[in-house]
Structure formats: structure tokens, C-alpha cells
Motif scaffolding. Sequence first.
Motif, short mmCIF file in Angstrom:
data_model
loop_
_atom_site.label_atom_id
_atom_site.label_comp_id
_atom_site.label_asym_id
_atom_site.label_seq_id
_atom_site.Cartn_x
_atom_site.Cartn_y
_atom_site.Cartn_z
N ALA A 1 3.57 -30.55 -16.45
CA ALA A 1 2.67 -30.74 -17.60
C ALA A 1 2.37 -32.22 -17.82
CB ALA A 1 3.30 -30.13 -18.85
N LYS A 2 3.38 -33.07 -17.63
CA LYS A 2 3.17 -34.51 -17.80
C LYS A 2 2.22 -35.05 -16.72
CE LYS A 2 4.82 -37.11 -20.23
NZ LYS A 2 4.33 -37.78 -21.46
N LEU A 3 2.40 -34.61 -15.48
CA LEU A 3 1.53 -35.05 -14.38
C LEU A 3 0.07 -34.66 -14.65
CD1 LEU A 3 3.85 -34.07 -11.39
CD2 LEU A 3 3.04 -36.40 -11.89
N LEU A 4 -0.14 -33.43 -15.10
CA LEU A 4 -1.51 -32.96 -15.36
C LEU A 4 -2.14 -33.71 -16.53
CD1 LEU A 4 -1.01 -29.11 -14.90
CD2 LEU A 4 -2.02 -30.73 -13.28
N SER A 5 -1.34 -33.96 -17.57
CA SER A 5 -1.89 -34.65 -18.74
C SER A 5 -2.26 -36.09 -18.41
CB SER A 5 -0.87 -34.61 -19.88
OG SER A 5 0.28 -35.38 -19.57
N ILE A 6 -1.47 -36.75 -17.54
CA ILE A 6 -1.79 -38.12 -17.15
C ILE A 6 -3.12 -38.18 -16.42
CG2 ILE A 6 -1.08 -40.01 -15.64
CD1 ILE A 6 1.83 -39.34 -16.32
N ARG A 7 -3.35 -37.21 -15.53
CA ARG A 7 -4.63 -37.19 -14.80
C ARG A 7 -5.80 -36.85 -15.71
NH1 ARG A 7 -4.02 -34.93 -8.61
NH2 ARG A 7 -2.72 -36.65 -7.88
N LEU A 8 -5.63 -35.86 -16.55
CA LEU A 8 -6.73 -35.45 -17.43
C LEU A 8 -7.08 -36.55 -18.42
CD1 LEU A 8 -5.75 -31.74 -18.13
CD2 LEU A 8 -7.68 -32.56 -16.78
N ARG A 9 -6.08 -37.35 -18.80
CA ARG A 9 -6.31 -38.43 -19.75
C ARG A 9 -7.37 -39.41 -19.24
NH1 ARG A 9 -1.00 -41.37 -20.52
NH2 ARG A 9 -0.31 -39.24 -20.91
N LYS A 10 -7.47 -39.56 -17.92
CA LYS A 10 -8.41 -40.52 -17.33
C LYS A 10 -9.86 -40.05 -17.42
CE LYS A 10 -4.94 -42.18 -14.02
NZ LYS A 10 -4.59 -42.31 -12.57
N VAL A 11 -10.08 -38.72 -17.37
CA VAL A 11 -11.46 -38.22 -17.32
C VAL A 11 -11.96 -37.65 -18.64
CG1 VAL A 11 -11.19 -37.69 -14.87
CG2 VAL A 11 -10.71 -35.92 -16.56
N LEU A 12 -11.07 -37.42 -19.58
CA LEU A 12 -11.49 -36.82 -20.85
C LEU A 12 -12.53 -37.66 -21.60
CD1 LEU A 12 -8.21 -35.22 -22.30
CD2 LEU A 12 -10.25 -34.06 -21.45
N PRO A 13 -12.40 -39.00 -21.62
CA PRO A 13 -13.43 -39.77 -22.35
C PRO A 13 -14.86 -39.51 -21.87
CG PRO A 13 -11.53 -41.16 -21.86
CD PRO A 13 -11.32 -39.87 -21.13
N SER A 14 -15.05 -39.26 -20.56
CA SER A 14 -16.40 -39.01 -20.05
C SER A 14 -16.91 -37.61 -20.41
CB SER A 14 -16.41 -39.18 -18.52
OG SER A 14 -15.54 -38.22 -17.91
N LEU A 15 -16.06 -36.76 -20.94
CA LEU A 15 -16.47 -35.40 -21.34
C LEU A 15 -16.68 -35.26 -22.81
CD1 LEU A 15 -14.01 -33.34 -19.08
CD2 LEU A 15 -16.40 -33.86 -18.63
N MET A 16 -16.44 -36.33 -23.56
CA MET A 16 -16.57 -36.26 -25.02
C MET A 16 -18.04 -36.43 -25.42
SD MET A 16 -13.50 -35.68 -25.89
CE MET A 16 -13.50 -35.94 -27.65
N GLU B 1 -14.19 -38.70 -9.66
CA GLU B 1 -13.20 -38.23 -10.64
C GLU B 1 -12.67 -36.86 -10.25
OE1 GLU B 1 -14.57 -40.33 -14.81
OE2 GLU B 1 -15.63 -38.54 -14.13
N ALA B 2 -13.55 -35.99 -9.76
CA ALA B 2 -13.12 -34.66 -9.33
C ALA B 2 -12.17 -34.77 -8.14
CB ALA B 2 -14.34 -33.82 -8.95
N HIS B 3 -12.49 -35.68 -7.19
CA HIS B 3 -11.62 -35.88 -6.02
C HIS B 3 -10.25 -36.39 -6.45
CE1 HIS B 3 -10.38 -36.79 -1.95
NE2 HIS B 3 -10.09 -38.03 -2.34
N ASP B 4 -10.25 -37.27 -7.44
CA ASP B 4 -8.98 -37.83 -7.93
C ASP B 4 -8.12 -36.76 -8.59
OD1 ASP B 4 -7.30 -40.20 -8.41
OD2 ASP B 4 -7.72 -39.79 -10.52
N LEU B 5 -8.77 -35.81 -9.29
CA LEU B 5 -8.03 -34.73 -9.94
C LEU B 5 -7.40 -33.78 -8.92
CD1 LEU B 5 -10.35 -33.67 -12.93
CD2 LEU B 5 -8.17 -34.90 -13.06
N GLU B 6 -8.03 -33.65 -7.76
CA GLU B 6 -7.59 -32.66 -6.78
C GLU B 6 -6.60 -33.20 -5.75
OE1 GLU B 6 -11.28 -31.36 -5.17
OE2 GLU B 6 -11.72 -29.99 -6.84
N ARG B 7 -6.28 -34.48 -5.84
CA ARG B 7 -5.32 -35.05 -4.89
C ARG B 7 -3.90 -34.54 -5.17
NH1 ARG B 7 -4.02 -39.77 -5.55
NH2 ARG B 7 -5.19 -40.31 -7.44
N ALA B 8 -3.13 -34.39 -4.09
CA ALA B 8 -1.73 -34.01 -4.25
C ALA B 8 -0.98 -35.16 -4.93
CB ALA B 8 -1.11 -33.70 -2.90
#
Length: 401
Positions: A386-401, A288-295
Motif C-alpha cells: 500500500a505504501k509503494l502504490l501510494s508513493i507512485r500515485l502521489r506523483k500523478v494525482l496533481p495532474s488529475l485534479m 507517467e503511465a510507464h512510470d506507474l507500470e514499472r516493477a
Amino acid sequence: MVGKSGGQMIIWDTNCFVAEDVIKFDSVLGIRVRDPSERFNYEFIVCRARRFNKFIIECGLIDVPIRGRLFTRISDDGTKFSKLDRFLVFEKFHQFWGNLAAVTLDRTSSDHVPIVLKDERKDFGPKPFKVFDVWLDEDGVDQVIVDAWEKPTDSGIDKEIEILKDKSLKLELKAETVVLNEAELESWKESRSKWLENEKIKAKMLKQKAQLKWNIEGDENTSFFHSMIRNKYNRCNICGLNIKGIWCEEPRDIKAEVFNHFKKIFDEPNNMRPSLENLVYPSITNDEAHDLERAFSESKIHEAILDCGSSKAPGPDGFNLRFYKKFWELLKEELVDAINWFWCNEEISRGCNASFVTLVPKKSGPVCLNDYRPISLIESYYKIIAKLLSIRLRKVLPSLM
């Protein structure tokens, strides 16, 4: 106008208005308020307010906003306040005097505050550029943008409508007395067709200016849109502010007060940040971290743009997201480079991070800056990121809840 409590005097400039007729009634509509915010320490009677509002709507009247004071009548003991004085004008009056504002004066011996009806547009400087959706529907606009997309052309549609309408009506009047020849008849059909087509284009522009969303497309009641624009302007126009207890109408002083007010709010007194050391919290996986850091790829950027609203209010650049959607093929190379530059350098360039702060009244008759709600209008480039960042964060937020 004379009532049970005494009298009200109406004064006007005879160079502008002439009293052609005076109408007297045996019974007079009592003085009313429209909603609870127009009373303080007074009883608010809902049925009377409802009748008063119904009277205003059925007569097609416009309630001109009052600036300078919240209330216009004060009780003798200074404990009860009401907004009893107001200007109600017809729509046709509003068409000729479109920049109306009712401004209060100082109260002396009367229990009522004098109000003055003004028609004046304050010069706060040049208006920013803004793309209208209707421009993007014009024939040939693609080539214009390709040739020089930084400088859209001005259609001058009002002048064109005036010329075509005049030509069409002149031929119609001529047809009432003589038979038009074939060339004149063809000229009439062409001018009338172009005139009506331009009226439709203008209606679309007015629709966007009024910022209305309709369930049924094609509502082209331009007089209604004009009314909505004027009402919106009168409601949101800042014709003055209460600065340190003094009512000020000078644009230079108003701009300085607005700047200082928000400078204090947005200034950061220190750079201290809360420490996150020794805190235990859920973490994401390495994948998940690698996916967040991709261009960001070109396709993902395009998907993010398509997922954004098209006609939202633009920022300082004046371009809304519909412009980016329509001319994606033209802009994609530079846009992808700009977003990847942000990703590599971890910052947005100063110019691209600019925004407008627009002030929306929280209530009717705002007096000071605390009566306005600030809304930030950011550039489309910022919205896309902002839209690009929110789309990526949306994928990992459930695992941080």
C-alpha cells in the motif's frame, strides 16, 4: 449506604472479602454523573460533574465499566435515565482483581438497576503471536533470527526477575547482620544489576502493550503502565453483548454474533460496478503511465519500508515494520520476490491478505455491536504494498485534479 432517596444495599461473598471496618460520615457526597452521556432527559450540571471527577482522580479511584445497560436509574414515568450506580475501586484492589467488569441484572420493583462486580477472564481462544520491540534490542537476537526467525524465543523475563530479585534481597538482609565476603558481595552486585536491567526491559514491554507515546523517553513507572494496561483491558474487553434483547456472556455465542454481524456488512450482494464509458476526465501522460507500470526496485521497496511507522499494531503474522527494518538484509530477497510476484500477478495471496478486525468501544459501557468501531489490522506485507502504490500515485494525482 443510605441516602435521602432511600437506600442502597451492598452484598459480597464472605469467602472473598471481610468487612474489617465501617466508616460513617455526617455528610455524604451526593450521587453524581461524570459526563453528559450518563444522562438522558435529565439536566446535566457541569460544575457537579467536574467536582465528582476531581474527587475520583484525587482519591486514585478506578471507575469500573458497566456492561449490559447504558443507565442504572429510571424515573417512575420511564422518560428520564441516569447512570448513578457504579463501582469505584482503588488501584491496589485492581492489581489483585485485574479482569473487573460491572454487569447489570434485571430491574424489578426498584427504580435502580442492580449491578454485580465480576472478576473473570473470558476464554475466546488462543491469543495470536506478536513481536515486541524490546525483543529486537536483546543481545544476540540477530543470530537467533538468522537461525530461526520464524520462532522467536521466549525470554521468560518475569521468572528471571523474580529469581534475581530474591537472590539480591537475601544477600542484602544477610549483610545487615554479618559482613559479606568478597564472593558474596560480587554476587550481590551482579544479581542486583541484572535484576534492575530486566526491570527496564519489562517496562519497555509494558510501554508497548499500553500503546503509549511519550515525549520523554525512559519513563519506567511500571505500576503506572500496569494500571494503563488493566484500564485498557477493562475498557476494551467484551464481557458480554446484547443479542436480540438478551444479555449474553458465553464466548461461543458472542463470537457467532460478531461473525454474523460483520458477514452481513462485508458481503457484496452483487458484482455490479458503475460504468466509466463515455466519461470525459483528465488523463496522465504516456511517461507517467510507464512510470506507474514499472516493477518495484529493491531500493524503492526499502525506502517505502523506512517511510512506514515502526511500532504500529501488527496483523495476523505478528511482525511489525520495525522487524522488517532491522532485518532488511536477511529478508530483502524473499520480500522483493513476493512484492514482484504481486506486481506480475496483480493479486495478493489469500493468506497474505488476512487481517484482524479489532473492536474499539465508541463510548463508555458498550452494550451491542453498534457501540463498537471496527478497525482492521493488516499484515506488514500488505502495508508495504500500500505504501509503494501510494508513493507512485502521489506523483500523478496533481495532474488529475
